[in-house]
Design a protein around this motif. Structure first.
Motif, mmCIF file in Angstrom:
data_model
loop_
_atom_site.group_PDB
_atom_site.id
_atom_site.type_symbol
_atom_site.label_atom_id
_atom_site.label_comp_id
_atom_site.label_asym_id
_atom_site.label_seq_id
_atom_site.Cartn_x
_atom_site.Cartn_y
_atom_site.Cartn_z
ATOM 1 N N ILE A 171 0.828 -1.225 0.000
ATOM 2 C CA ILE A 171 0.000 0.000 0.000
ATOM 3 C C ILE A 171 0.855 1.266 0.000
ATOM 4 C CG2 ILE A 171 -2.004 -1.065 1.079
ATOM 5 C CD1 ILE A 171 -1.042 0.016 3.772
ATOM 6 N N GLY A 172 2.157 1.101 0.094
ATOM 7 C CA GLY A 172 3.040 2.255 0.074
ATOM 8 C C GLY A 172 4.489 1.814 0.095
ATOM 9 N N ALA A 173 5.384 2.700 -0.333
ATOM 10 C CA ALA A 173 6.803 2.351 -0.354
ATOM 11 C C ALA A 173 7.645 3.608 -0.161
ATOM 12 C CB ALA A 173 7.165 1.676 -1.673
ATOM 13 N N LYS A 174 8.765 3.436 0.549
ATOM 14 C CA LYS A 174 9.686 4.542 0.793
ATOM 15 C C LYS A 174 11.108 4.108 0.481
ATOM 16 C CE LYS A 174 6.902 6.538 4.549
ATOM 17 N NZ LYS A 174 6.874 6.871 5.998
ATOM 18 N N LEU A 175 11.886 5.045 0.012
ATOM 19 C CA LEU A 175 13.301 4.779 -0.199
ATOM 20 C C LEU A 175 13.980 4.737 1.164
ATOM 21 C CD1 LEU A 175 15.509 4.450 -2.406
ATOM 22 C CD2 LEU A 175 15.901 6.913 -2.214
ATOM 23 N N ILE A 176 14.698 3.664 1.433
ATOM 24 C CA ILE A 176 15.325 3.489 2.744
ATOM 25 C C ILE A 176 16.314 4.624 3.021
ATOM 26 C CG2 ILE A 176 16.837 1.980 4.097
ATOM 27 C CD1 ILE A 176 15.574 -0.391 2.570
ATOM 28 N N ALA A 177 17.014 5.072 1.988
ATOM 29 C CA ALA A 177 18.080 6.061 2.172
ATOM 30 C C ALA A 177 17.567 7.395 2.691
ATOM 31 C CB ALA A 177 18.829 6.255 0.852
ATOM 32 N N ASP A 178 16.379 7.832 2.228
ATOM 33 C CA ASP A 178 15.905 9.157 2.663
ATOM 34 C C ASP A 178 14.517 9.121 3.306
ATOM 35 O OD1 ASP A 178 14.148 8.836 0.542
ATOM 36 O OD2 ASP A 178 15.183 10.248 -0.775
ATOM 37 N N GLY A 179 13.873 7.957 3.322
ATOM 38 C CA GLY A 179 12.570 7.836 3.958
ATOM 39 C C GLY A 179 11.440 8.484 3.201
ATOM 40 N N LYS A 180 11.710 8.917 1.979
ATOM 41 C CA LYS A 180 10.665 9.586 1.192
ATOM 42 C C LYS A 180 9.982 8.593 0.254
ATOM 43 C CE LYS A 180 12.950 14.091 1.391
ATOM 44 N NZ LYS A 180 13.603 15.178 0.621
ATOM 45 N N PRO A 181 8.717 8.879 -0.108
ATOM 46 C CA PRO A 181 7.947 7.926 -0.912
ATOM 47 C C PRO A 181 8.541 7.677 -2.295
ATOM 48 C CG PRO A 181 6.520 9.606 0.075
ATOM 49 C CD PRO A 181 7.929 10.062 0.271
ATOM 50 N N VAL A 182 8.311 6.466 -2.779
ATOM 51 C CA VAL A 182 8.603 6.125 -4.169
ATOM 52 C C VAL A 182 7.326 5.523 -4.754
ATOM 53 C CG1 VAL A 182 11.051 5.691 -3.776
ATOM 54 C CG2 VAL A 182 9.431 3.796 -3.585
ATOM 55 N N VAL A 183 7.236 5.559 -6.075
ATOM 56 C CA VAL A 183 6.043 5.030 -6.751
ATOM 57 C C VAL A 183 6.194 3.521 -6.931
ATOM 58 C CG1 VAL A 183 4.608 5.139 -8.826
ATOM 59 C CG2 VAL A 183 5.743 7.209 -7.970
ATOM 60 N N ILE A 184 5.129 2.782 -6.606
ATOM 61 C CA ILE A 184 5.122 1.338 -6.828
ATOM 62 C C ILE A 184 4.694 1.086 -8.268
ATOM 63 C CG2 ILE A 184 4.121 -0.878 -6.146
ATOM 64 C CD1 ILE A 184 3.579 0.334 -3.390
ATOM 65 N N GLY A 185 5.607 0.513 -9.062
ATOM 66 C CA GLY A 185 5.282 0.182 -10.449
ATOM 67 C C GLY A 185 4.675 -1.209 -10.540
ATOM 68 N N GLY A 186 4.648 -1.749 -11.717
ATOM 69 C CA GLY A 186 4.109 -3.092 -11.903
ATOM 70 C C GLY A 186 5.142 -4.153 -11.576
#
Length: 867
Positions: free
Chosen positions: A609-624
């Motif tokens: 339901i959501g994803a974040k880049l571990i390095a900066d904690g900011k959201p990333v888009v979940i692709g297919g």
């Protein structure tokens, strides 16, 4: 025995043991039945990817299983080492492609060995080495002299800056992938294999391949594309001379609906019409910058221009305009097509775009025709009949084709013809890193094949290409030579062969890789060929497999191999896919992020339901979820998995996550689960071994629980034998082993006889698991059977006595609702079954001291107590 499972230690030890024993060397003198298992060899790109791991593990499971079943197994490996990627890497790193390639081979070979693959490395072949490509040069000269290979001018994608031919996939938006120059269509001389001579046989022999997937055979049949049609001519007069424009069609029944003909930009009629017509000449030049691939033609915008020329309809005598169409290729058929807009969707769109007539010549009952929009029935060949077609009105497709072909034949303007979609195979490449074509161009003698004693024509390996044409064409030391016939000054061919050539016969070279008297040793070829099991990706279903089948027939006709087909059985493994993640850059382009760098949030059902880049904690888009690839940065490094969990875990996960021919979705949790299962197996053996030696037992000492466990064991052996051998469903085999281990865990008896049964179960668990997880199995076997090696053990056989059931299990229902299970003697009568059922704890609880109305016994299945 050490208490904890330590993959790194045991895997290294097992591999050393196998290597010392030369355990996987195929035996040339063995009388055992042979089993040749071959996975498509890799391109040495530098690192293994998960597709490699899956492909080679599947082959290894089958190889190890057949070795245990008593076969003399050959599982070889090599390197598809020529190709453009090496040139690209060489330019990027300023190193010769040879150095890059050999370095990659060394690293990837180490990786393959770390997987514990049972490969006969004594048969290793590397296609860029002269001892390999010498023999395809040798075959080339034979086929050239026979006319099976010939030279002709062909239309290619030409990069005017790099001065080289580009493959279709190297043309991006009409420009060269490296230079960015607008690509031209250019006619250049090339060498061709006459694969069309074998088209009918290649099509017919598909019916003999019972062990191939129907999907692959259909793809090949469609590519070969046998069609039955009519070749006919539109007469015309030009410059006072009579001539004919020839076309081929499978829809001769629509000939009365022809409203124009379209020719390729390179067609002589187009060239003639462009003289003095600057606008047409400019359009023809534009057409020359289009692609030459059928896929490109199918999807690009269809454009055309009237030449002003006309040809005569062969049956009506009407004058038909000639157009130049960018969708017509000179290299296909006659370079011209008849256009029937009313009954061909492409022609319909073209006619609507340019306001050309649309003339109905086929009707279908209860369907009304309109030029307003295309309807699917317009192309209906099965149900249509001729209309507006004069003497042919009312005829169906077959009748009309026969009548029209006869009339055209009477005029000398046409005939029925069988045609193939397949075209001869152009193998010339204006690239450096490939097999040199063994031809010398002599101004006196023409094209001369190299004599045997001058082969191989060696490719210089110390060259760093710059991307601007082939370096060989700039190296007098390579191309300057003497004619082998007249001795005069001559020039060596600087084109190299399509790399599909090397991969078309490697399977045969494995039979005798050190043979220096021919492509293959005939005795070795007779012993090992055909390949019993071939494994590779579905992406190779057409070209590679078609070319390999073609090459086998070429080698057969040269007396080198026997039989008509190279691969008896084919397994096309599914892709390995993984989730993708990205962020959009300021330029709008997606920046793909590796899943290992992302923290994914899931809901209660484990859905992301959501994803974040571990390095900066900011959201990333979940692709297919897509195929693992560098372009999407969603690959998982196999070496990282091996280093953390061991090769057996990687192998087990790959085989358990999905059947081999289906798509496999990568799962970190699945990898961890596979690792936990192997630790469970290790723990079970450790706890058992620590209790000491076990004694033999006799069947009359077995308790009912022990007999039930042995029954499950030997049923499992039967099932897994079928899973490995016939069904090739390794995931179900693993599931059955897991169930058996669970049953052993519930077996609580602690007697000498019970320990003997447990020993039997564990030994067979290890044997059954060994094709998939060979390292842990080898180690555990040596603990269960000190002084013995698993690699020499046969596959388990089910004990018929254990499969005889003294008891059977029935379902107990109360008023039709499931309440439990009941074990009864196999020969128990109805009264005895009723008595046991009524005494069952669950039934007593439901009865609560009462009396049942009746008891229904369904023999062998269930007991239903009605209260």
């Amino acid at each position: 025995m050490q208490q904890n499972y330590s993959p790194k230690e045991i895997e290294a030890a097992a591999q050393q043991q196998w290597e010392a024993a030369q355990a996987f060397r195929a035996d040339e003198t063995s009388s055992k039945p042979k089993y040749y298992c071959l996975s498509m060899f890799p391109y040495p790109s530098g690192k293994l990817h998960m597709g490699h791991v899956r492909n080679y593990t599947i082959g290894d499971v089958l190889s190890r299983y057949h070795r245990m079943k008593g076969y003399n197994v050959m599982q070889p490996m090599g390197w598809d080492a020529f190709g453009l990627p090496a040139e690209n890497a060489a330019m990027a790193n300023s190193v010769p492609p040879a150095a890059w390639t050999y370095s990659n081979i060394e690293y990837m070979k180490k990786q393959l060995k770390s997987l514990g693959l049972g490969i006969d490395w004594s048969r290793e072949v590397t296609t860029c080495k002269p001892d390999y490509y010498r023999w395809e040069q040798w075959l080339f000269t034979r086929l050239f002299k026979k006319g099976v290979i010939y030279k002709k001018t062909a239309t290619v994608n030409w990069d005017p800056v790099d001065n080289t031919v580009l493959a279709n996939e190297q043309v991006i938006d009409g420009r060269g992938w490296r230079s960015g120059a607008v690509v031209e269509k250019r006619d250049i001389p090339m060498y061709f294999f006459r694969i069309t001579q074998y088209a009918d046989e290649l099509l017919k022999d598909l019916d003999t391949l019972a062990g191939w997937p129907e999907q692959v055979k259909t793809m090949q049949a469609n590519w070969i594309g046998k069609s039955y049609g009519v070749r006919f001519a539109f007469p015309y007069e030009m410059d006072g001379k009579q001539d004919k424009l020839w076309v081929y069609t499978t829809r001769a029944d629509t000939i009365m609906g022809v409203t124009f003909v379209a020719v390729a930009a390179e067609h002589p009629l187009a060239t003639r019409a462009a003289q003095g017509n600057a606008k047409l000449a400019a359009f023809i030049e534009e057409c020359k910058h289009g692609g030459v691939a059928e896929a490109d033609i199918a999807t690009m915008e269809k454009k055309g221009m009237d030449t002003g020329l006309k040809v005569t309809h062969p049956l009506t005598g009407e004058q038909v305009p000639v157009w130049v169409g960018n969708y017509v290729l000179m290299s296909y058929g006659e370079g011209a097509v008849m256009a029937v807009p009313a009954h061909d969707e492409r022609d319909f769109g073209f006619a609507k775009k340019y306001g050309l007539p649309i003339k109905q010549s086929i009707a279908v009952e209860n369907q009304s025709f309109s030029t307003a929009a295309w309807q699917e029935w317009y192309a209906d060949k099965e149900n249509g009949t001729c209309v507006n077609s004069g003497k042919y009105d009312g005829l169906n497709h077959e009748q009309a084709v026969d009548a029209i072909a006869a009339d055209l034949g009477a005029k000398g303007l046409g005939e029925k013809k069988v045609q193939f979609r397949l075209r001869d195979w152009g193998i010339s490449r204006q690239r450096y890193w490939g097999c040199p074509i063994p031809i010398i161009h002599c101004p006196t003698c023409g094209d001369v094949a190299m004599p045997d004693e001058q082969l191989p024509v060696k490719l210089p390996e110390n060259v760093v290409p710059d991307g601007a044409g082939s370096p060989l064409a700039k190296m007098p030391e390579f191309y300057e030579c003497s004619c082998p016939q007249c001795g005069g000054k001559a020039k060596r061919e600087t084109d190299t062969m399509d790399t599909f050539v090397e991969s078309s016969w490697y399977y045969a070279r494995y039979a005798s890789p050190q043979c220096d008297t021919g492509m293959v040793d005939k005795n070795a070829a007779q012993k090992w060929l055909p390949v019993d099991q071939y494994i590779g990706g579905i992406e190779h279903a057409i070209l590679h497999l078609l070319y390999a089948r073609f090459f086998h027939k070429l080698m057969r006709d040269e007396g080198l191999v026997q039989g008509n087909e190279p691969f008896k059985n084919l397994l096309t493994q599914g892709m390995v896919v993984a989730p993708t993640f990205y962020r959009e850059g300021t330029d709008g382009k997606k920046q793909w992020i590796n899943p290992a760098e992302v923290d994914v949030e899931v809901d209660a059902r484990a859905r992301p339901i959501g994803a974040k880049l571990i390095a900066d904690g900011k959201p990333v888009v979940i692709g297919g979820t897509e195929k693992m690839s560098k372009s999407k940065n969603n690959g998982v490094d196999p070496q990282a998995i091996i280093d953390e969990y061991g090769a057996d875990t990687a192998r087990l996960f790959m085989m358990f996550a999905a059947p081999p021919d289906q798509q496999l979705e990568w799962s970190d949790a699945g990898v961890e689960g596979s690792f936990r299962f192997l630790k469970r197996v290790w723990k079970a053996v450790h706890e058992h071994v620590e209790k000491g030696v076990v004694a033999a037992y006799s069947s009359d000492e077995l308790s009912a629980a022990a007999k039930a466990l042995r029954l499950q064991l030997h049923q499992t052996i039967q099932k897994i034998d079928d899973d490995y051998g016939r069904r090739k469903t390794f995931n179900t085999a693993i599931a059955a082993i897991m169930e058996l281990l669970n049953a052993l865990g519930k077996f609580s008896e602690d007697t000498p006889v019970a320990r003997s049964v447990a020993q039997e179960v564990l030994e067979n668990v290890v044997l059954l698991l060994s094709p998939i997880a060979p390292h842990i199995a080898e180690t555990l076997w040596s603990e269960l059977r000190p002084g013995s090696q698993l690699i020499s053990q046969p596959f388990p056989k089910a004990d018929p006595a254990a499969l005889v059931q003294d008891e059977i299990e029935l379902v107990i229902q109360v008023n039709g609702k499931l309440r439990g299970n009941l074990r009864v003697a196999k020969d128990a009568d109805k009264a005895a079954i009723e008595q046991q059922a009524l005494a069952h704890e669950a039934v007593q609880k439901q009865l609560a001291g009462g009396t049942p109305k009746k008891v229904v016994v369904v023999p062998g299945r269930l007991v239903n107590v009605v209260i």
